[in-house]
Every structure is written in C-alpha cells, then in structure tokens.
Design a protein around this motif. Structure first.
Motif, PDB file in Angstrom:
ATOM      1  N   LEU A  69       0.843  -1.193   0.000  1.00  0.00           N
ATOM      2  CA  LEU A  69       0.000   0.000   0.000  1.00  0.00           C
ATOM      3  C   LEU A  69       0.875   1.239   0.000  1.00  0.00           C
ATOM      4  N   SER A  70       0.371   2.346  -0.529  1.00  0.00           N
ATOM      5  CA  SER A  70       1.151   3.581  -0.587  1.00  0.00           C
ATOM      6  C   SER A  70       1.441   4.123   0.814  1.00  0.00           C
ATOM      7  N   SER A  71       0.659   3.691   1.818  1.00  0.00           N
ATOM      8  CA  SER A  71       0.885   4.118   3.197  1.00  0.00           C
ATOM      9  C   SER A  71       2.136   3.490   3.794  1.00  0.00           C
ATOM     10  N   GLY A  72       2.730   2.510   3.083  1.00  0.00           N
ATOM     11  CA  GLY A  72       3.903   1.821   3.589  1.00  0.00           C
ATOM     12  C   GLY A  72       3.568   0.444   4.149  1.00  0.00           C
ATOM     13  N   HIS A  73       2.304   0.196   4.414  1.00  0.00           N
ATOM     14  CA  HIS A  73       1.856  -1.113   4.922  1.00  0.00           C
ATOM     15  C   HIS A  73       1.911  -2.119   3.779  1.00  0.00           C
ATOM     16  N   SER A  74       2.350  -3.339   4.064  1.00  0.00           N
ATOM     17  CA  SER A  74       2.321  -4.393   3.054  1.00  0.00           C
ATOM     18  C   SER A  74       1.847  -5.680   3.704  1.00  0.00           C
ATOM     19  N   PHE A  75       1.194  -6.515   2.920  1.00  0.00           N
ATOM     20  CA  PHE A  75       0.758  -7.814   3.401  1.00  0.00           C
ATOM     21  C   PHE A  75       0.914  -8.830   2.289  1.00  0.00           C
ATOM     22  N   TYR A  76       0.810 -10.101   2.652  1.00  0.00           N
ATOM     23  CA  TYR A  76       1.076 -11.185   1.717  1.00  0.00           C
ATOM     24  C   TYR A  76      -0.095 -12.150   1.652  1.00  0.00           C
ATOM     25  N   ILE A  77      -0.281 -12.732   0.481  1.00  0.00           N
ATOM     26  CA  ILE A  77      -1.189 -13.860   0.304  1.00  0.00           C
ATOM     27  C   ILE A  77      -0.285 -15.030  -0.088  1.00  0.00           C
ATOM     28  N   ARG A  78      -0.303 -16.089   0.735  1.00  0.00           N
ATOM     29  CA  ARG A  78       0.554 -17.244   0.470  1.00  0.00           C
ATOM     30  C   ARG A  78      -0.301 -18.495   0.320  1.00  0.00           C
ATOM     31  N   LYS A  79       0.028 -19.298  -0.676  1.00  0.00           N
ATOM     32  CA  LYS A  79      -0.655 -20.573  -0.850  1.00  0.00           C
ATOM     33  C   LYS A  79      -0.092 -21.557   0.158  1.00  0.00           C
ATOM     34  N   LYS A  80      -0.993 -22.281   0.830  1.00  0.00           N
ATOM     35  CA  LYS A  80      -0.593 -23.305   1.785  1.00  0.00           C
ATOM     36  C   LYS A  80      -0.637 -24.658   1.107  1.00  0.00           C
ATOM     37  N   PHE A  81       0.235 -25.564   1.539  1.00  0.00           N
ATOM     38  CA  PHE A  81       0.267 -26.901   0.977  1.00  0.00           C
ATOM     39  C   PHE A  81      -0.996 -27.649   1.375  1.00  0.00           C
ATOM     40  N   SER A  82      -1.723 -28.188   0.378  1.00  0.00           N
ATOM     41  CA  SER A  82      -2.957 -28.932   0.643  1.00  0.00           C
ATOM     42  C   SER A  82      -3.233 -29.849  -0.533  1.00  0.00           C
ATOM     43  N   PHE A  83      -3.800 -31.017  -0.246  1.00  0.00           N
ATOM     44  CA  PHE A  83      -4.087 -31.984  -1.306  1.00  0.00           C
ATOM     45  C   PHE A  83      -5.442 -31.755  -1.950  1.00  0.00           C
ATOM     46  N   LEU A  84      -6.395 -31.227  -1.227  1.00  0.00           N
ATOM     47  CA  LEU A  84      -7.760 -31.116  -1.740  1.00  0.00           C
ATOM     48  C   LEU A  84      -8.001 -29.761  -2.396  1.00  0.00           C
ATOM     49  N   ARG A  85      -8.459 -28.804  -1.655  1.00  0.00           N
ATOM     50  CA  ARG A  85      -8.798 -27.490  -2.197  1.00  0.00           C
ATOM     51  C   ARG A  85      -7.676 -26.504  -1.896  1.00  0.00           C
ATOM     52  N   ASP A  86      -7.446 -25.573  -2.821  1.00  0.00           N
ATOM     53  CA  ASP A  86      -6.423 -24.555  -2.591  1.00  0.00           C
ATOM     54  C   ASP A  86      -6.738 -23.780  -1.317  1.00  0.00           C
ATOM     55  N   LYS A  87      -5.692 -23.573  -0.498  1.00  0.00           N
ATOM     56  CA  LYS A  87      -5.849 -22.796   0.726  1.00  0.00           C
ATOM     57  C   LYS A  87      -4.776 -21.722   0.738  1.00  0.00           C
ATOM     58  N   TYR A  88      -5.163 -20.551   1.189  1.00  0.00           N
ATOM     59  CA  TYR A  88      -4.247 -19.430   1.243  1.00  0.00           C
ATOM     60  C   TYR A  88      -4.237 -18.836   2.640  1.00  0.00           C
ATOM     61  N   LYS A  89      -3.132 -18.178   2.964  1.00  0.00           N
ATOM     62  CA  LYS A  89      -2.976 -17.529   4.251  1.00  0.00           C
ATOM     63  C   LYS A  89      -2.628 -16.070   4.015  1.00  0.00           C
ATOM     64  N   PHE A  90      -3.131 -15.206   4.876  1.00  0.00           N
ATOM     65  CA  PHE A  90      -2.818 -13.776   4.802  1.00  0.00           C
ATOM     66  C   PHE A  90      -1.847 -13.439   5.915  1.00  0.00           C
ATOM     67  N   ASP A  91      -0.713 -12.856   5.566  1.00  0.00           N
ATOM     68  CA  ASP A  91       0.281 -12.435   6.549  1.00  0.00           C
ATOM     69  C   ASP A  91       0.284 -10.921   6.637  1.00  0.00           C
ATOM     70  N   ASN A  92       0.261 -10.400   7.875  1.00  0.00           N
ATOM     71  CA  ASN A  92       0.385  -8.970   8.135  1.00  0.00           C
ATOM     72  C   ASN A  92      -0.796  -8.154   7.618  1.00  0.00           C
ATOM     73  N   LEU A  93      -1.973  -8.771   7.456  1.00  0.00           N
ATOM     74  CA  LEU A  93      -3.148  -8.045   6.954  1.00  0.00           C
ATOM     75  C   LEU A  93      -3.671  -7.054   7.980  1.00  0.00           C
TER      76      LEU A  93
END
Length: 161
Positions: A69-93
């Motif tokens: 973000l232009s405010s200097g804040h940043s966050f991440y979307i990371r894919k988690k290891f999973s066999f069935l459905r895609d799962k994601y995690k948000f870091d620093n949201l």
C-alpha cells in the motif's frame, strides 16, 4: 459507508479497468503490466495517485503475492500446501477474515470485532462481479487492494489449471 462494484477483467496481457462506486463514479483504476516479470498490477485512486501494487513473488516453493500500500503497509497472500482445495494464508493483513474468501463472500473485522467491510459475489453475471461495502472508509484502499489481489490470484490459478 462506501459501496463499490468490481468486475473481473484480468487477462494475462496489460490492461486497465475501473472500479466504480454505487453512483457510477470511478474511484479506483487498475493497470496491469504487460512485459514486466513478475506480473504486476498497480491500483490508482481517482486523482491518479498510486494506492497499491500487487506483485507475484518469483522465487518461492508455493505461490506468494505481495500487496504494498502507498501508506507503507504491506501484506502477503501465500498458498498453503494442501491436497484437496487450494488454501491461502494472509500475513500482516491486520484484519480478521470471516467467510469464504475464494467464493468472494466474506467479511473483514478489526481488533474490536467491528465489521470493516463485506465482500459479496453477485450471481447471474457473465464475468465475476462482486459488491464491496466498506463501513470504515479509512480501510478503503486496503479492502479494494485485497479484493483485486484475490481476483488476480483466482485468475492465475484458473489459467494454470
């Protein structure tokens, strides 16, 4: 409260599209890079100022996306290891997510459990269309950036399968 209507328009080439409020005013503009690696999307406000930038991290075992973000804040979307459905995690949201993110039907809550925003996918449209209600407008840039990032991740995942 501010309401936005977002229509999925991502393609793998460079493009530009608008995000409008409920009165039809353009509040944000999204621009995708064309020949840039990694692929990047930049979001601008109605005055043409950069709000955020979404970039896919290149050297990772599983897909990861950084939203700055232009405010200097940043966050991440990371894919988690999973066999069935895609799962994601948000870091620093900085917000808690409730609901189903990948069906675009979820709420964002702050530390005091106040609803900051609600995102709902609208049915019966040819392209993915969703409504974004932002109750605390100080979070508008973050919420719009998150929605565009999720849409970008969905587009990349569907094109790779």
């Amino acid at each position: 409260m501010k309401t936005y209507l977002v229509k999925q328009k991502f393609r793998l080439g460079g493009e530009r599209f608008d995000i409008k409020d409920n009165r039809g005013n353009v509040d944000y503009q999204v621009e995708g890079s064309f020949f840039q690696i990694p692929k990047t999307f930049t979001i601008y406000d109605s005055q043409g100022q950069i709000v955020s930038q979404i970039t896919k991290t290149l050297i990772t075992l599983l897909p990861q996306f950084e939203i700055k973000l232009s405010s200097g804040h940043s966050f991440y979307i990371r894919k988690k290891f999973s066999f069935l459905r895609d799962k994601y995690k948000f870091d620093n949201l900085g917000l808690r997510v409730e609901g189903n993110i990948w069906d675009l039907n979820f709420r964002l809550l702050d530390d005091s459990n106040q609803v900051v925003a609600e995102i709902t996918k609208e049915l019966f449209h040819l392209t993915s269309t969703y409504q974004v209600n932002v109750y605390d407008e100080t979070y508008s840039d973050l919420v719009i950036s998150l929605c565009v990032a999720i849409d970008y991740v969905e587009m990349l995942e569907s094109s790779s399968s």
